[in-house]
Design an enzyme around this catalytic site. Sequence first.
Site, PDB file in Angstrom:
ATOM      1  N   HIS A 141      31.750  40.191  42.409  1.00 51.28           N
ATOM      2  CA  HIS A 141      32.773  40.630  43.208  1.00 51.28           C
ATOM      3  C   HIS A 141      34.125  41.014  42.610  1.00 51.28           C
ATOM      4  O   HIS A 141      34.455  40.571  41.373  1.00 51.28           O
ATOM      5  CB  HIS A 141      33.252  39.512  44.066  1.00 51.28           C
ATOM      6  CG  HIS A 141      34.045  39.745  45.353  1.00 51.28           C
ATOM      7  ND1 HIS A 141      35.179  40.040  45.381  1.00 51.28           N
ATOM      8  CD2 HIS A 141      33.492  39.715  46.599  1.00 51.28           C
ATOM      9  CE1 HIS A 141      35.699  40.156  46.501  1.00 51.28           C
ATOM     10  NE2 HIS A 141      34.594  40.005  47.495  1.00 51.28           N
ATOM     11  N   HIS A 142      34.944  41.968  42.941  1.00 46.69           N
ATOM     12  CA  HIS A 142      36.034  42.431  42.262  1.00 46.69           C
ATOM     13  C   HIS A 142      37.199  41.557  42.259  1.00 46.69           C
ATOM     14  O   HIS A 142      38.128  41.666  41.459  1.00 46.69           O
ATOM     15  CB  HIS A 142      36.753  43.614  43.068  1.00 46.69           C
ATOM     16  CG  HIS A 142      37.011  45.000  42.278  1.00 46.69           C
ATOM     17  ND1 HIS A 142      37.941  44.802  41.220  1.00 46.69           N
ATOM     18  CD2 HIS A 142      36.901  46.278  42.358  1.00 46.69           C
ATOM     19  CE1 HIS A 142      38.332  45.808  40.636  1.00 46.69           C
ATOM     20  NE2 HIS A 142      37.457  46.944  41.294  1.00 46.69           N
ATOM     21  N   ALA A 143      37.158  40.496  43.034  1.00 48.90           N
ATOM     22  CA  ALA A 143      37.939  39.282  42.752  1.00 48.90           C
ATOM     23  C   ALA A 143      37.982  38.679  41.458  1.00 48.90           C
ATOM     24  O   ALA A 143      38.934  38.200  40.966  1.00 48.90           O
ATOM     25  CB  ALA A 143      38.106  38.352  43.909  1.00 48.90           C
ATOM     26  N   ASN A 321      42.349  41.449  37.667  1.00 51.16           N
ATOM     27  CA  ASN A 321      42.753  42.718  38.414  1.00 51.16           C
ATOM     28  C   ASN A 321      44.091  43.097  37.750  1.00 51.16           C
ATOM     29  O   ASN A 321      44.977  42.738  38.540  1.00 51.16           O
ATOM     30  CB  ASN A 321      42.398  42.942  39.707  1.00 51.16           C
ATOM     31  CG  ASN A 321      40.934  42.811  40.122  1.00 51.16           C
ATOM     32  OD1 ASN A 321      40.103  43.625  40.143  1.00 51.16           O
ATOM     33  ND2 ASN A 321      40.544  41.269  40.531  1.00 51.16           N
TER      34      ASN A 321
END
Length: 477
Positions: A141-143, A321
């Site tokens: 997941h990009h989180a 991120n």
Amino acid sequence: MGSFDDDSAEQPLSPTGRLFLHPKWNLVVHCAIGFKNPIDIDAIKYRLKTSLLLSHPRFSSLVVRDSHGVEHWQKATHIDLDRHIIILHNPVSTASQPVDHETAVNDYLADLSTSPGLSTDKPLWEVHLLMAHNCCVFRLHHALGDGVSLMYLFLADCRRANNEEKLPTLAYGKTRGKKRVDSSIGKGWWVLLIGFLSMVWFNLVFVVEFVMRSLWVCDSKTEISGGDGVQLWPRKLATARFRLQDMKLVKKAVPNATINDVLFGVLSSGLSRYLEHRTPNALPEGLQITGLAMVNLREQLGLQELSDMMKNNSPGLGWGNKFGMILLPIYYHKSNGPDDPLAYLKRAKVMIDRRKQSLQAYFSYKTVLSTMPYLGAKVTAWLNNNIICNTSFTISNIIGPEEEITAAGNTVTYLRVNSTTGPHALTMHLVSYAGKVDMQISVAKDIIPDPAFLANCFEEALLDMKEAASRNATISN
């Protein structure tokens, strides 16, 4: 990102992490790793158990929501690897006839890009082993983090194929900052003043441009345009391949050009070729087609430094991120025009040089950090979704290792990345590996039915630039 000194403590998600978990986004990264030899499942499991990945707090935490609906990381009490490792023994086939390994893996990734998101009752990652195709797909997941941080974490557990004692090496231009300082020495004050005023002007122009794109300004419709809801449409994937040596040869043809300049020149030329094929003589010469390019904003760490910091559980790694977006305008030009292939590179260089003088990437990053606490996830997701709907494509570029590497004792043959997508009908993710650059082209197949042809347009664009650069070099000699 906070440290996890107290395992019982909950850590709030970053604003960007919350954005990526919003139902309108729910971004998942897919990293496909090809292997030279058959996959040893036990070796993969053992490597995961002893890897830096599982020692990283993000990969051993659950996402929970408090009474106000705000997401937090909560340390998981147990990691069951069998729930995270998905093994497919049979070949992937979505057609009546067997397909080659690359097509099979791309078809599998295309299906994943529109499949349901990762379950939140376990840490947000999976490993899919495509046994018949010698391919491992990390689904993350990009989180958890952006492409750069995830690549660093993966490579910290890899070794060079020609020397199992050494970590891979990355080239990211450590001397660029020094060159900028040295180049300013000896210049007159008026030159520095003009440079400063130019930077202020481009900052103002590009920030205003970004705000306008977030609200109402949009591209003209073309054969590659997406729109709200397109993220739910079926996808197709194709791979364009480039040689890094070819890019370096082309780069030398234009003074002070960079590999990124070459990349965006190839992008402009390839899209022009494709659009001319799809709609001959239908688009006006010089039509602007705007993309979103992802820009890493963190300081680059060496892999050995990263590995040592992770082993010592050092806080403040700059994880998560940390990237911004810049608007990337390219322009349609017919192939029968007066331009030579290198003209695309020259135009790209002028555009990129101006973008480098602006803080547009930092502005976009800070916008998310500011709007999430004060306006909430819904408004932040709307603004970011809007800028995608008002542009035409997404592109990202991740630097991989310079030499061949091994993972779990198996030589890696390729590294490729793609992700679930937003409203764009066209997204492109590039990764360099051992002198090669692979571009994963993900398209909404009802809008762009022929991604393999689009990949060929990009490949031919670079070859034409290489031929022109070789001719120029011969003439100058």
